[in-house]
Design a protein around this motif. Structure first.
Motif, PDB file in Angstrom:
ATOM      1  N   CYS A 159       0.841  -1.199   0.000  1.00  0.00           N
ATOM      2  CA  CYS A 159       0.000   0.000   0.000  1.00  0.00           C
ATOM      3  C   CYS A 159       0.879   1.253   0.000  1.00  0.00           C
ATOM      4  O   CYS A 159       0.531   2.256  -0.598  1.00  0.00           O
ATOM      5  CB  CYS A 159      -0.998  -0.007   1.153  1.00  0.00           C
ATOM      6  N   ARG A 160       2.058   1.192   0.639  1.00  0.00           N
ATOM      7  CA  ARG A 160       2.977   2.333   0.632  1.00  0.00           C
ATOM      8  C   ARG A 160       3.413   2.647  -0.806  1.00  0.00           C
ATOM      9  O   ARG A 160       3.500   3.800  -1.206  1.00  0.00           O
ATOM     10  CB  ARG A 160       4.211   2.047   1.491  1.00  0.00           C
ATOM     11  N   GLN A 161       3.691   1.596  -1.547  1.00  0.00           N
ATOM     12  CA  GLN A 161       4.104   1.747  -2.944  1.00  0.00           C
ATOM     13  C   GLN A 161       2.951   2.351  -3.757  1.00  0.00           C
ATOM     14  O   GLN A 161       3.158   3.239  -4.574  1.00  0.00           O
ATOM     15  CB  GLN A 161       4.497   0.374  -3.487  1.00  0.00           C
ATOM     16  N   TYR A 162       1.740   1.864  -3.508  1.00  0.00           N
ATOM     17  CA  TYR A 162       0.544   2.364  -4.191  1.00  0.00           C
ATOM     18  C   TYR A 162       0.361   3.862  -3.928  1.00  0.00           C
ATOM     19  O   TYR A 162       0.191   4.650  -4.848  1.00  0.00           O
ATOM     20  CB  TYR A 162      -0.681   1.572  -3.722  1.00  0.00           C
ATOM     21  N   GLU A 183      -7.464   6.291   3.382  1.00  0.00           N
ATOM     22  CA  GLU A 183      -6.766   5.019   3.206  1.00  0.00           C
ATOM     23  C   GLU A 183      -5.248   5.218   3.257  1.00  0.00           C
ATOM     24  O   GLU A 183      -4.528   4.375   3.791  1.00  0.00           O
ATOM     25  CB  GLU A 183      -7.186   4.354   1.894  1.00  0.00           C
ATOM     26  N   ALA A 184      -4.783   6.331   2.725  1.00  0.00           N
ATOM     27  CA  ALA A 184      -3.340   6.622   2.754  1.00  0.00           C
ATOM     28  C   ALA A 184      -2.873   6.823   4.194  1.00  0.00           C
ATOM     29  O   ALA A 184      -1.841   6.286   4.603  1.00  0.00           O
ATOM     30  CB  ALA A 184      -3.031   7.859   1.924  1.00  0.00           C
ATOM     31  N   LEU A 185      -3.633   7.584   4.978  1.00  0.00           N
ATOM     32  CA  LEU A 185      -3.275   7.829   6.377  1.00  0.00           C
ATOM     33  C   LEU A 185      -3.264   6.522   7.162  1.00  0.00           C
ATOM     34  O   LEU A 185      -2.391   6.299   8.000  1.00  0.00           O
ATOM     35  CB  LEU A 185      -4.236   8.838   7.010  1.00  0.00           C
ATOM     36  N   ALA A 186      -4.229   5.639   6.866  1.00  0.00           N
ATOM     37  CA  ALA A 186      -4.285   4.334   7.544  1.00  0.00           C
ATOM     38  C   ALA A 186      -3.103   3.463   7.127  1.00  0.00           C
ATOM     39  O   ALA A 186      -2.453   2.834   7.957  1.00  0.00           O
ATOM     40  CB  ALA A 186      -5.607   3.637   7.229  1.00  0.00           C
ATOM     41  N   CYS A 187      -2.808   3.423   5.829  1.00  0.00           N
ATOM     42  CA  CYS A 187      -1.698   2.624   5.313  1.00  0.00           C
ATOM     43  C   CYS A 187      -0.375   3.049   5.938  1.00  0.00           C
ATOM     44  O   CYS A 187       0.420   2.215   6.349  1.00  0.00           O
ATOM     45  CB  CYS A 187      -1.618   2.753   3.791  1.00  0.00           C
ATOM     46  N   LEU A 188      -0.160   4.359   6.034  1.00  0.00           N
ATOM     47  CA  LEU A 188       1.095   4.888   6.558  1.00  0.00           C
ATOM     48  C   LEU A 188       1.116   4.909   8.091  1.00  0.00           C
ATOM     49  O   LEU A 188       2.099   5.333   8.689  1.00  0.00           O
ATOM     50  CB  LEU A 188       1.351   6.291   6.008  1.00  0.00           C
ATOM     51  N   LYS A 189       0.017   4.469   8.673  1.00  0.00           N
ATOM     52  CA  LYS A 189      -0.108   4.404  10.142  1.00  0.00           C
ATOM     53  C   LYS A 189       0.186   5.757  10.792  1.00  0.00           C
ATOM     54  O   LYS A 189       0.970   5.857  11.735  1.00  0.00           O
ATOM     55  CB  LYS A 189       0.776   3.299  10.716  1.00  0.00           C
ATOM     56  N   ILE A 190      -0.456   6.792  10.243  1.00  0.00           N
ATOM     57  CA  ILE A 190      -0.320   8.140  10.797  1.00  0.00           C
ATOM     58  C   ILE A 190      -1.428   8.281  11.841  1.00  0.00           C
ATOM     59  O   ILE A 190      -2.593   8.436  11.485  1.00  0.00           O
ATOM     60  CB  ILE A 190      -0.431   9.222   9.696  1.00  0.00           C
ATOM     61  N   GLU A 204       6.604  12.735   1.827  1.00  0.00           N
ATOM     62  CA  GLU A 204       7.138  12.357   0.507  1.00  0.00           C
ATOM     63  C   GLU A 204       6.221  11.356  -0.168  1.00  0.00           C
ATOM     64  O   GLU A 204       5.922  11.470  -1.354  1.00  0.00           O
ATOM     65  CB  GLU A 204       8.490  11.690   0.694  1.00  0.00           C
ATOM     66  N   ILE A 205       5.797  10.339   0.583  1.00  0.00           N
ATOM     67  CA  ILE A 205       4.927   9.290   0.029  1.00  0.00           C
ATOM     68  C   ILE A 205       3.572   9.867  -0.352  1.00  0.00           C
ATOM     69  O   ILE A 205       3.056   9.594  -1.435  1.00  0.00           O
ATOM     70  CB  ILE A 205       4.763   8.120   1.027  1.00  0.00           C
ATOM     71  N   LEU A 206       3.000  10.698   0.509  1.00  0.00           N
ATOM     72  CA  LEU A 206       1.689  11.290   0.238  1.00  0.00           C
ATOM     73  C   LEU A 206       1.717  12.188  -0.992  1.00  0.00           C
ATOM     74  O   LEU A 206       0.726  12.288  -1.713  1.00  0.00           O
ATOM     75  CB  LEU A 206       1.192  12.085   1.445  1.00  0.00           C
TER      76      LEU A 206
END
Length: 167
Positions: free
Chosen positions: A40-43, A68-75, A86-88
């Protein structure tokens, strides 16, 4: 067109070579669709490079991507570190003022790529910049290089910040 293209591309299942498709196409896939080919980080790293304006600013689809991005990155809270910023990528354009304030200056580079801001975001950007507690330092110490780095934010600065920048 992109929505139709995704349907065609995924007609016989999710292709393993999703990374060879344009990032904008990935906006119409979910992280679970992408999971077969990467993390998911790659996505979200790919999504961060996409033209988010293909989706309407306040659309449920765009809001869902950010959640979903915040959940994936565990923020967990409203503070984003440099690596996650950077990822976001362009997804930071949808973060509220709370995130901008609590993340200090770590979001400024990504925010300078945004097309527009909500009043809450503008206020937070001015607050962070006025504090001087960023990698760029206080506006009185800025150079032409700094202004170039933050050029997308100049319309947000306001008179009080602009008058502090050396001529």
């Amino acid at each position: 067109q992109l929505s139709c293209l995704v349907k065609i591309v995924t007609l016989h299942g999710t292709p393993k070579d999703l990374d060879s498709y344009p990032e904008d196409l990935l906006l119409f896939l979910s992280p679970s669709d992408y999971a077969a080919t990467g993390s998911c980080r790659q996505y979200f790293s790919k999504i961060g490079k996409a033209n988010l304006d293909v989706l309407q600013r306040e659309s449920s689809q765009r809001k869902q991507l950010l959640l979903e991005a915040l959940a994936c990155l565990k923020i967990p809270g409203t503070q984003v570190n440099e690596e996650n910023a950077e990822i976001l990528g362009r997804l930071v354009c949808d973060l509220g003022g709370e995130y901008i304030r609590n993340s200090g200056g770590t979001l400024l580079r990504q925010l300078s790529q945004c097309e527009s801001f909500l009043p809450d975001q503008e206020e937070a950007i001015r607050s962070v910049i006025s504090s001087g507690n960023t990698a760029f330092g206080p506006p009185v110490a800025w150079s032409a290089f700094t202004l170039n780095e933050l050029s997308g934010l100049i319309p947000v600065f306001g008179h009080s910040i602009l008058q502090k920048i050396p001529k």
